[in-house]
Motif scaffolding. Structure first.
Motif, PDB file in Angstrom:
ATOM      1  N   LEU A   1      23.210  -4.092 -46.598  1.00  0.00           N
ATOM      2  CA  LEU A   1      23.166  -3.478 -45.352  1.00  0.00           C
ATOM      3  C   LEU A   1      24.336  -3.416 -44.717  1.00  0.00           C
ATOM      4  O   LEU A   1      24.579  -2.827 -43.647  1.00  0.00           O
ATOM      5  N   SER A   2      25.448  -4.232 -45.259  1.00  0.00           N
ATOM      6  CA  SER A   2      26.884  -4.105 -44.649  1.00  0.00           C
ATOM      7  C   SER A   2      27.535  -2.524 -44.796  1.00  0.00           C
ATOM      8  O   SER A   2      28.433  -2.554 -44.046  1.00  0.00           O
ATOM      9  N   LEU A   3      26.900  -1.969 -45.655  1.00  0.00           N
ATOM     10  CA  LEU A   3      27.361  -0.595 -45.655  1.00  0.00           C
ATOM     11  C   LEU A   3      26.818   0.441 -44.863  1.00  0.00           C
ATOM     12  O   LEU A   3      27.406   1.611 -44.545  1.00  0.00           O
ATOM     13  N   TYR A   4      25.890  -0.025 -44.025  1.00  0.00           N
ATOM     14  CA  TYR A   4      25.039   1.017 -43.008  1.00  0.00           C
ATOM     15  C   TYR A   4      25.176   0.278 -41.686  1.00  0.00           C
ATOM     16  O   TYR A   4      25.023  -0.667 -41.319  1.00  0.00           O
ATOM     17  N   ASP A   5      25.701   1.313 -40.786  1.00  0.00           N
ATOM     18  CA  ASP A   5      25.471   1.091 -39.449  1.00  0.00           C
ATOM     19  C   ASP A   5      24.080   0.556 -38.660  1.00  0.00           C
ATOM     20  O   ASP A   5      23.373   0.952 -39.668  1.00  0.00           O
ATOM     21  N   PRO A   6      24.343  -0.070 -37.766  1.00  0.00           N
ATOM     22  CA  PRO A   6      22.869  -0.790 -37.084  1.00  0.00           C
ATOM     23  C   PRO A   6      22.004   0.583 -37.025  1.00  0.00           C
ATOM     24  O   PRO A   6      20.800   0.303 -37.091  1.00  0.00           O
ATOM     25  N   ASP A   7      22.313   1.456 -36.583  1.00  0.00           N
ATOM     26  CA  ASP A   7      21.329   2.756 -36.707  1.00  0.00           C
ATOM     27  C   ASP A   7      20.673   3.183 -37.972  1.00  0.00           C
ATOM     28  O   ASP A   7      19.822   3.904 -38.031  1.00  0.00           O
ATOM     29  N   LEU A   8      21.035   2.660 -38.888  1.00  0.00           N
ATOM     30  CA  LEU A   8      20.685   2.829 -40.427  1.00  0.00           C
ATOM     31  C   LEU A   8      20.884   4.284 -40.833  1.00  0.00           C
ATOM     32  O   LEU A   8      20.069   4.856 -41.889  1.00  0.00           O
ATOM     33  N   ILE A   9      21.951   5.055 -40.151  1.00  0.00           N
ATOM     34  CA  ILE A   9      21.994   6.361 -40.537  1.00  0.00           C
ATOM     35  C   ILE A   9      23.398   6.270 -41.320  1.00  0.00           C
ATOM     36  O   ILE A   9      23.866   6.989 -42.296  1.00  0.00           O
ATOM     37  N   HIS A  10      24.157   6.048 -40.294  1.00  0.00           N
ATOM     38  CA  HIS A  10      25.720   6.366 -40.603  1.00  0.00           C
ATOM     39  C   HIS A  10      26.412   5.090 -41.449  1.00  0.00           C
ATOM     40  O   HIS A  10      25.744   3.932 -41.423  1.00  0.00           O
ATOM     41  N   PRO A  11      27.663   5.194 -41.878  1.00  0.00           N
ATOM     42  CA  PRO A  11      28.277   4.313 -42.626  1.00  0.00           C
ATOM     43  C   PRO A  11      29.085   3.535 -41.884  1.00  0.00           C
ATOM     44  O   PRO A  11      29.538   3.853 -40.610  1.00  0.00           O
ATOM     45  N   THR A  12      29.264   2.215 -42.176  1.00  0.00           N
ATOM     46  CA  THR A  12      30.182   1.041 -41.304  1.00  0.00           C
ATOM     47  C   THR A  12      31.685   1.471 -42.116  1.00  0.00           C
ATOM     48  O   THR A  12      31.564   2.234 -42.808  1.00  0.00           O
ATOM     49  N   PRO A  13      32.635   1.068 -41.475  1.00  0.00           N
ATOM     50  CA  PRO A  13      33.828   1.279 -42.015  1.00  0.00           C
ATOM     51  C   PRO A  13      34.198   0.719 -43.548  1.00  0.00           C
ATOM     52  O   PRO A  13      34.759   1.224 -44.431  1.00  0.00           O
ATOM     53  N   LYS A  14      33.425  -0.176 -43.760  1.00  0.00           N
ATOM     54  CA  LYS A  14      33.095  -0.830 -45.009  1.00  0.00           C
ATOM     55  C   LYS A  14      32.633   0.291 -46.074  1.00  0.00           C
ATOM     56  O   LYS A  14      32.948   0.586 -46.972  1.00  0.00           O
ATOM     57  N   GLY A  15      31.447   0.875 -45.788  1.00  0.00           N
ATOM     58  CA  GLY A  15      30.992   2.021 -46.518  1.00  0.00           C
ATOM     59  C   GLY A  15      31.621   3.073 -46.549  1.00  0.00           C
ATOM     60  O   GLY A  15      31.845   3.887 -47.358  1.00  0.00           O
ATOM     61  N   GLY A  16      32.498   3.655 -45.476  1.00  0.00           N
ATOM     62  CA  GLY A  16      33.101   4.771 -45.315  1.00  0.00           C
ATOM     63  C   GLY A  16      34.359   4.393 -46.270  1.00  0.00           C
ATOM     64  O   GLY A  16      34.814   5.326 -46.916  1.00  0.00           O
ATOM     65  N   ALA A  17      34.847   3.225 -46.304  1.00  0.00           N
ATOM     66  CA  ALA A  17      36.120   2.923 -47.161  1.00  0.00           C
ATOM     67  C   ALA A  17      35.662   3.371 -48.539  1.00  0.00           C
ATOM     68  O   ALA A  17      36.438   3.899 -49.556  1.00  0.00           O
ATOM     69  N   ARG A  18      34.382   2.855 -49.005  1.00  0.00           N
ATOM     70  CA  ARG A  18      34.083   3.362 -50.408  1.00  0.00           C
ATOM     71  C   ARG A  18      33.921   4.566 -50.629  1.00  0.00           C
ATOM     72  O   ARG A  18      34.383   5.120 -51.713  1.00  0.00           O
ATOM     73  N   ILE A  19      33.409   5.349 -49.775  1.00  0.00           N
ATOM     74  CA  ILE A  19      33.452   6.909 -49.916  1.00  0.00           C
ATOM     75  C   ILE A  19      34.710   7.467 -49.966  1.00  0.00           C
ATOM     76  O   ILE A  19      34.922   8.388 -50.597  1.00  0.00           O
ATOM     77  N   ALA A  20      35.512   7.144 -49.072  1.00  0.00           N
ATOM     78  CA  ALA A  20      37.111   7.562 -49.167  1.00  0.00           C
ATOM     79  C   ALA A  20      37.701   7.316 -50.395  1.00  0.00           C
ATOM     80  O   ALA A  20      38.275   8.252 -50.982  1.00  0.00           O
ATOM     81  N   THR A  21      37.670   6.095 -50.985  1.00  0.00           N
ATOM     82  CA  THR A  21      38.242   5.793 -52.228  1.00  0.00           C
ATOM     83  C   THR A  21      37.447   6.643 -53.435  1.00  0.00           C
ATOM     84  O   THR A  21      38.210   7.201 -54.248  1.00  0.00           O
ATOM     85  N   LEU A  22      36.197   7.105 -53.181  1.00  0.00           N
ATOM     86  CA  LEU A  22      35.497   7.655 -54.244  1.00  0.00           C
ATOM     87  C   LEU A  22      36.144   9.291 -54.359  1.00  0.00           C
ATOM     88  O   LEU A  22      36.292  10.004 -55.070  1.00  0.00           O
ATOM     89  N   LEU A  23      36.298   9.859 -53.049  1.00  0.00           N
ATOM     90  CA  LEU A  23      36.919  10.999 -52.897  1.00  0.00           C
ATOM     91  C   LEU A  23      38.369  11.209 -53.282  1.00  0.00           C
ATOM     92  O   LEU A  23      38.557  11.976 -53.952  1.00  0.00           O
ATOM     93  N   ALA A  24      38.984  10.128 -53.088  1.00  0.00           N
ATOM     94  CA  ALA A  24      40.594  10.118 -53.440  1.00  0.00           C
ATOM     95  C   ALA A  24      40.566  10.114 -54.905  1.00  0.00           C
ATOM     96  O   ALA A  24      41.322  10.751 -55.438  1.00  0.00           O
ATOM     97  N   ARG A  25      39.920   9.311 -55.664  1.00  0.00           N
ATOM     98  CA  ARG A  25      39.557   9.369 -57.087  1.00  0.00           C
ATOM     99  C   ARG A  25      39.512  10.649 -57.719  1.00  0.00           C
ATOM    100  O   ARG A  25      39.714  11.189 -58.595  1.00  0.00           O
ATOM    101  N   THR A  26      38.303  11.516 -56.873  1.00  0.00           N
ATOM    102  CA  THR A  26      37.875  12.771 -57.291  1.00  0.00           C
ATOM    103  C   THR A  26      39.052  13.865 -57.107  1.00  0.00           C
ATOM    104  O   THR A  26      39.302  14.565 -57.980  1.00  0.00           O
ATOM    105  N   ILE A  27      39.937  13.664 -55.923  1.00  0.00           N
ATOM    106  CA  ILE A  27      41.041  14.449 -55.898  1.00  0.00           C
ATOM    107  C   ILE A  27      42.072  14.103 -56.801  1.00  0.00           C
ATOM    108  O   ILE A  27      42.697  15.129 -57.186  1.00  0.00           O
ATOM    109  N   GLY A  28      42.172  12.812 -57.356  1.00  0.00           N
ATOM    110  CA  GLY A  28      43.172  12.730 -58.216  1.00  0.00           C
ATOM    111  C   GLY A  28      44.295  11.749 -57.797  1.00  0.00           C
ATOM    112  O   GLY A  28      45.463  11.780 -58.224  1.00  0.00           O
ATOM    113  N   ARG A  29      43.860  10.944 -56.800  1.00  0.00           N
ATOM    114  CA  ARG A  29      44.810   9.893 -55.993  1.00  0.00           C
ATOM    115  C   ARG A  29      44.501   8.582 -56.244  1.00  0.00           C
ATOM    116  O   ARG A  29      43.178   8.135 -56.398  1.00  0.00           O
TER     117      ARG A  29
END
Length: 226
Positions: free
Chosen positions: A198-226
């Motif tokens: 649940l640390s990845l989910y905002d209290p509204d249980l819809i949106h990402p926390t900064p921690k969750g967002g960082a994981r997705i940003a890292t995933l995107l960066a790897r996909t782009i090749g960075r």
């Protein structure tokens, strides 16, 4: 040998300046321009400087511009910039990241009996619908297009819990759609999300926390090749 002559010092300085210019030019050429389009998953935490696009912009070699806004859908109003296709600015990009569809399912059919809405968004085989047509059009605006699929609803449920089956169907169809075009890459945010964490989910249980967002940003960066 004796000290360098003025001519030798001049030539050495010119060589240093030329190499510096070459390095700077190479760095500039290596910079990847990324455009982000979509809904609140991508716009969340923006006021804190920690939205997914802002975190992605911190990756060396990436320059990111985001047009994503909360409430955006494929069936929304372009005048209000809430229609995802209406977010697209003029210009060319190296990579365009797109998400969406969740708000369409929630608004248009309340996540129940959504066959018609799903068909409008993307057909069963992925080769027709509003989203595939948009991805096809983006081929002329970017070298690569990344479709970012949603992470799963948390174990605590939340407002989108009634949409689990519809979101799963959307995911399957978008995987099929991504296979239709060589410039499109399907990226599943669920690959870096544990629905029990649940640390990845905002209290509204819809949106990402900064921690969750960082994981997705890292995933995107790897996909782009960075």
């Amino acid at each position: 040998s004796g000290p360098a002559t003025p001519v030798e010092r001049y030539m050495t300085m010119r060589m240093i300046l030329a190499l510096t210019w070459l390095c700077l030019a190479t760095m500039a050429q290596a910079e990847t321009r990324v455009l982000v389009l979509g809904d609140s998953i991508l716009a969340w935490n923006k006021t804190r400087g920690q939205s997914i696009p802002q975190l992605l912009d911190n990756v060396p070699g990436l320059t990111v511009e985001s047009r994503a806004v909360s409430g955006a859908a494929f069936s929304g109003s372009a005048f209000l910039r809430r229609e995802i296709r209406g977010q697209l600015p003029r210009g060319q990009w190296d990579v365009i990241v797109v998400n969406g569809g969740g708000n369409d399912l929630a608004r248009e059919c309340n996540c129940r009996r959504c066959d018609g809405v799903l068909d409008q968004l993307v057909s069963t085989n992925g080769n027709a619908g509003e989203i595939p047509a948009f991805l096809d059009m983006l081929a002329g605006r970017a070298t690569r297009v990344i479709w970012l699929d949603y992470y799963p609803v948390s174990v605590r449920g939340g407002p989108f819990a009634p949409c689990i089956e519809e979101l799963a169907t959307l995911e399957q169809r978008m995987q099929a759609a991504a296979r239709q075009w060589p410039h499109v890459t399907f990226v599943d945010a669920g690959a870096v999300y544990n629905r029990r964490d649940l640390s990845l989910y905002d209290p509204d249980l819809i949106h990402p926390t900064p921690k969750g967002g960082a994981r997705i940003a890292t995933l995107l960066a790897r996909t782009i090749g960075r």
